[in-house]
Design an enzyme around this catalytic site. Structure first.
Site, PDB file in Angstrom:
ATOM      1  N   TRP A 343     -16.436 -26.461  -4.581  1.00 13.65           N
ATOM      2  CA  TRP A 343     -16.201 -25.797  -5.562  1.00 13.65           C
ATOM      3  C   TRP A 343     -15.602 -25.061  -5.946  1.00 13.65           C
ATOM      4  CZ3 TRP A 343     -19.867 -21.535  -6.194  1.00 13.65           C
ATOM      5  CH2 TRP A 343     -20.397 -20.854  -4.743  1.00 13.65           C
ATOM      6  N   ASP A 344     -14.550 -24.326  -5.084  1.00 10.58           N
ATOM      7  CA  ASP A 344     -13.566 -23.448  -4.951  1.00 10.58           C
ATOM      8  C   ASP A 344     -12.430 -23.780  -5.790  1.00 10.58           C
ATOM      9  OD1 ASP A 344     -15.127 -23.999  -2.399  1.00 10.58           O
ATOM     10  OD2 ASP A 344     -13.635 -22.585  -1.129  1.00 10.58           O
ATOM     11  N   GLU A 467     -24.930 -20.354   1.761  1.00 11.78           N
ATOM     12  CA  GLU A 467     -24.967 -21.397   2.739  1.00 11.78           C
ATOM     13  C   GLU A 467     -26.062 -21.105   3.857  1.00 11.78           C
ATOM     14  OE1 GLU A 467     -21.360 -23.347   3.621  1.00 11.78           O
ATOM     15  OE2 GLU A 467     -21.615 -23.818   1.839  1.00 11.78           O
ATOM     16  N   LYS A 573     -24.628 -15.626   3.246  1.00 12.85           N
ATOM     17  CA  LYS A 573     -23.567 -15.436   3.892  1.00 12.85           C
ATOM     18  C   LYS A 573     -22.926 -14.783   2.245  1.00 12.85           C
ATOM     19  CE  LYS A 573     -20.222 -19.317   5.146  1.00 12.85           C
ATOM     20  NZ  LYS A 573     -20.013 -20.905   5.033  1.00 12.85           N
ATOM     21  N   GLN A 574     -23.171 -14.976   0.846  1.00 13.03           N
ATOM     22  CA  GLN A 574     -22.489 -14.986   0.113  1.00 13.03           C
ATOM     23  C   GLN A 574     -23.786 -14.210  -1.150  1.00 13.03           C
ATOM     24  OE1 GLN A 574     -20.886 -18.966   0.446  1.00 13.03           O
ATOM     25  NE2 GLN A 574     -19.854 -19.016  -1.186  1.00 13.03           N
TER      26      GLN A 574
END
Ligand code: BG6
Ligand code: MG
Length: 961
Positions: A343-344, A467, A573-574
């Protein structure tokens, strides 16, 4: 410093592995890693074609139905860069002889990689070597290397051997899930190779994926060779020369790799018909066109400017442009993440291309359409309707072997459709039927994935972007993005129907209605007490990650803890929900965005390279400039400085694109919500100026940002509507519009109790009465903690002080009693209860056109103002019952400034309570405290009484003087 190039002037062998990634040249199709021409001294020779992979079955210890079946890995192809030099029979290498000087430079303007080496062999034979490399942006199959050798101080015999080195392999690594291939045998089988005069050729086939590859290298030389020796065994050609002192010779290597047909030999020969100079000119012309819009100028920070251009250049190199390939997470620079598309591409890189080079954005979306049939098959396998795009893939097949952080990330469909929506809004294009088809199939997927439970549409057992939290119910990001996906699909379908256009797919009866119901009733977990969106149904019931006892050496957590240990805790994580608040900014109030960013920030490790850029953008949005800057710094040079320690495996394209987003969406405050283009600029204090361009509806808008002004200029195109902060304007071709960014007093937001009048003692009396009745201790000291605090929170303070806990019913009863007592006491209030000077100040502000608003925590504020006779003096009385959270949260001040239409930073708040000062500061405004310095920390100025407050003083406070 030339910020349009990147390189080094001194050779440091320890940097070689990392430099090979950084010096990669690519054109979205063919990628040549930046390894040296010679084999010795090289870390990993890499050559890639976007989307050229082989696959093998994934070997699971324990498999289950529906697990991804095959892994796909981008292949390291025969190396066309390899050229070996011998000087008087001794091989040249950076590890032998004496390196007198060595430099490398990657030029983003010319697209050339230049290397120079001044070297002596052990025998003392000295040569100067210059190589130039290019991967053509205009001939996607072609690349070119020129290799020049000069005999420095005496006549020399030299030999240049040029290879198509079929001996290279993919890297393998067992310990890091992020790197390395898992092939059991060599995946690329060389079928034929030949040497025909000055040309080397091979053809190869992948073992399982059935792809063919053809490679050719055609050579020309600048001086006649003493001998030309072919070596079939090595697929190499050797040229021997005799050089006089000071004389040089150049070998030109014209390379062509094709994966679609066998045209490589023809293409290499045709490419060689034009000189290096010709190709260099073509390359520069292509790039010059790109940089016209793509260039970002930063005055006062060359290092960031250089890094930003570097990142943009690498992104341009990484994206497929043929509609059949996308952008690997590592571009074409290495084998990390096996060359997979994630998806980046859509979530991070595509926005940049929408505004800098929309044809690339389109091509990336076309790739998704090209794999729609595979996504349909995947949906079936996953017991779903419609189409489910793979979490990671090359061919379109799902390749995520670890489903909790792979297949479970269903949000991929919504990310792709979000990108489609953004692309259409940015370009102003009509939706082609291909995109409508994707929208319909994704909507169907969501409807079959979720279920209506207790009147809400729930999407269970999914993983969001974070994640470190997996397989949860109702991940807020997923549900919000799915809701957006459904709305978009509905809009597209209805617009087709209205225009009597034929839909690409026939909708079932009631299908549209079911999408509408699902999007309307979508469950978005929200915690009323905290006033924040819960990341998912379980997130707030988890224990905090033990940050204090986790040493730095244990980060990133994923390499040191079992996933279950991580999933069990509240740790990210983000950004997850915060990312949704960036993407779907228009759905949230400013206060919500500020609060959620602050809430999630301490839990966000930044272990993902996708993290810092979003944090930077949302820190900018939250008036936290310094924080925004710190995050930006971590993102913009992430690969150059190798701050994640793994750039050797390839660049981090999402982070690179994120650095562009942090500049444009962050510092310039650009938003494109539903096709409306707005800016809220805030230049980092380290920068003197920032200039960039955006293509909006095929017009080019230039934005020049300085500390005190911003200038918007329409460079090309007829006209465009833009919003600066809260001002709409239209620019016609060639027109500029300048706005001042210097804060200027435009609005004053007053607290009521304790600022305009002394009602605090009435609140005190009422609280004292109910406290006594309930045998709770309460005195003037405890009362201090109640100032500016809502009724409910005040009771909590008193209960906490008494170590008591009451059920809700009892609370409600006492709150009502307190309020009844307070309201009764208001009867005694008259205009004479206004503090001295208040009326004059209000008049003065009005005369000078300064807007006035009330931002009180009291639900009785209107009554009190009426009693005081000042009700009509206000341009707005912000309603505390309409905001999510009371002070110290910023809601009421932000709302007040929005109601009077004065930009946040042109407002000033006046408060007598600590919670109020905090609320004002979180709103990005200067704060005037009424009281004492010690009790009102954070105030920009503290006065002992409102009577000291003047228009002049307020002006100064806002101007920061
Ligand atoms: C603030 C007061 O202005 O309003 C607080 O400083 C009070 O003491 C709060 O609790 C809420 O007021 P009300 O009138 O809604 O109970
Ligand atoms: Mg007050």
């Amino acid at each position: 410093m030339d910020t349009m190039s990147f390189g080094y002037a001194e050779y440091d062998p320890s940097q070689t592995p990392h430099n090979e990634t950084l010096f990669t040249l690519a054109n979205g199709y063919l990628g040549l890693r930046g390894d040296f021409e010679e084999a010795e001294g090289t870390y990993h020779k890499g050559t890639y074609i976007n989307g050229f992979y082989d696959s093998e079955p994934i070997i699971y210890g324990e498999s289950a139905y529906g697990f991804a079946e095959n892994h796909e890995t981008i292949l390291n192809l025969p190396d066309p860069k390899r050229i070996e030099l011998e000087v008087g029979n001794l091989p040249f290498s950076m590890k032998r002889g004496v390196v007198h000087a060595s430099s490398r430079s990657l030029n983003y303007r010319t697209g050339l990689l230049t290397r120079t080496v001044d070297w002596s062999s052990a025998q003392g034979d000295r040569v100067k070597i210059t190589t130039e490399r290019m991967v053509s942006f205009t001939e996607k199959h072609c690349a070119l290397i020129t290799y020049t050798v000069e005999a420095v101080d005496k006549a020399l015999f030299i030999k240049l051997t040029s290879f198509l080195d079929v001996g290279v392999r993919n890297r393998s690594s067992k310990d890091d899930p992020r790197v390395g291939s898992k092939f059991t045998s060599n995946p690329l089988v060389i079928e034929h190779f030949s040497i025909e005069e000055e040309t080397l050729n091979f053809s190869a086939k992948t073992r399982n994926s059935g792809l063919s590859l053809y490679g050719s290298a055609f050579h020309t030389i600048s001086k006649e060779a003493l001998a030309v020796t072919p070596s079939e065994r090595d697929l190499a050609l050797s040229y021997t020369f005799s050089l006089a002192k000071g004389e040089s010779v150049t070998l030109n290597k014209f390379i062509a790799y094709t994966s679609e047909d066998d045209s490589a030999p023809f293409r290499a020969r045709r490419f060689a018909q034009e000189s290096f100079a010709f190709h260099a000119q073509e390359q520069e012309a292509f790039l010059s066109e790109f940089w016209k819009v793509g260039r970002i100028l930063i005055e006062g920070d060359e290092s960031s400017e250089q890094a930003l251009q570097f990142n943009i250049f690498h992104l341009l190199q990484s994206c497929g442009r043929d509609g059949k390939s996308s952008m690997a997470a590592k571009g074409l620079t290495g084998e990390g993440y096996e060359g997979h598309y994630f998806w980046d591409t859509e979530a991070y890189a595509l926005p940049m291309f929408c505004y800098l080079k929309p044809d690339i954005a389109k091509s990336l979306l076309d790739y998704r359409f090209s794999i729609l049939d595979k996504a349909r098959l995947r949906a079936k396998k996953m017991s779903l309707e419609g189409a489910l795009f793979p979490w990671r893939t090359i061919s379109g097949e799902e390749c995520s072997a670890y489903y909790p952080a792979g297949t479970a990330q269903y949000h991929i469909d919504a990310d792709i459709l979000y990108a489609v929506e953004k692309y259409l809004a940015a370009t102003g294009d009509e939706a082609p039927s291909t995109y409508v088809e994707m929208a319909i199939e994704s909507a169907r997927m969501w409807l079959s994935l979720g279920s209506f439970i207790d009147g809400e549409f729930c999407i269970n057992e999914v993983t969001g972007p974070d994640e470190y939290t997996a397989c949860v119910n109702n991940n807020a990001y997923t549900n919000l993005m799915a809701q957006n996906n459904l709305k978009f699909a509905i809009t597209l379908v209805e617009s087709y129907q209205q225009q009597d256009k034929i839909l690409p797919l026939v909708l079932e009866k009631d299908e549209l209605e079911s999408w509408k119901l699902a999007q309307k009733t979508m469950r978005i977990p929200f915690d009323k007490r905290l006033g924040i969106y819960a990341q998912d149904d379980s997130f707030l019931k988890k224990a905090d990650w033990p940050f204090a006892t986790t040493p730095k050496s244990k980060h990133p957590l994923l390499l040191h803890f079992h996933p279950l240990v991580i999933y069990r805790h509240r740790v990210l994580k983000q950004p997850d929900l915060v990312l949704a608040q960036f993407f779907l900014s228009g759905l949230f109030t400013k206060a919500e965005r500020i609060r959620n960013f602050s809430f999630y920030e301490p839990y966000t490790t930044g272990d993902s390279s996708l993290s810092h850029c979003i944090q930077s953008i949302m820190a900018s949005d939250s008036f936290q400039s310094l924080k925004a800057w710190t995050y930006f710094k971590k993102t913009v040079r992430l690969d150059i400085d190798d701050s994640q320690g793994n750039s050797v495996d390839g660049i981090h394209t999402a982070s690179m694109a994120g650095s562009w987003m942090a500049t444009v969406y962050g510092f310039a405050g650009f938003r494109d919500w539903k096709g409306t283009f707005s800016f809220d600029p805030k230049l980092p204090s380290a920068w003197k100026a920032l200039t960039f361009c955006l293509t909006l509806h095929s017009s080019v808008l230039k934005v020049e940002l300085r500390p005190d002004t911003v200038i918007y200029t329409l460079m090309t195109g007829e006209s465009i509507d833009v919003i600066h902060r809260n001002e709409n304007f239209t620019l016609k071709h060639g027109e500029s519009k300048t706005f001042s960014l210097v804060p200027k007093l435009g609005g004053v937001l007053f607290d009521l109790d304790g600022v305009l009048c002394d009602t605090a003692h009435l609140h005190y009396k009422a609280w004292k009465q109910v406290s006594d009745e309930n045998l709770l201790h309460f005195d003037r000291e405890v009362n201090k903690g109640l100032l500016g605090v809502s009724r409910e929170a005040s009771l909590q303070v008193i209960l906490d002080h008494n170590e008591a806990d009451w059920p809700q019913e009892k609370r409600s009863e006492v709150l009502k009693k307190k309020n009844d007592a307070y309201v009764a006491s208001l009867d005694s209030i008259t205009p004479s209860d206004l503090f001295p000077g208040v009326l004059d100040l209000l008049s003065d502000l009005k005369t000078h056109g300064v807007k006035i608003a009330l931002a009180s925590a009291s639900k009785n504020a209107r009554t009190v103002c009426k009693k005081l006779g000042i009700f009509d003096r206000f341009d707005a009385i912000a309603d505390i019952t309409s905001v999510q959270k009371p002070k110290p949260e910023p809601d009421i001040f932000l709302l007040a400034s929005e109601q009077i239409g004065v930009w946040y930073t042109d407002c000033v708040g006046v408060e007598d309570a600590k919670a109020g000062i905090e609320a004002i500061k979180r709103s990005g405004m200067p704060a005037v405290g009424i009281g004492t310095k010690s009790e009102l920390p954070g105030s920009d100025i503290v006065l002992s009484g409102t009577k000291e407050l003047t228009l002049e003083l307020l002006k100064k406070v806002v101007a920061g003087r």
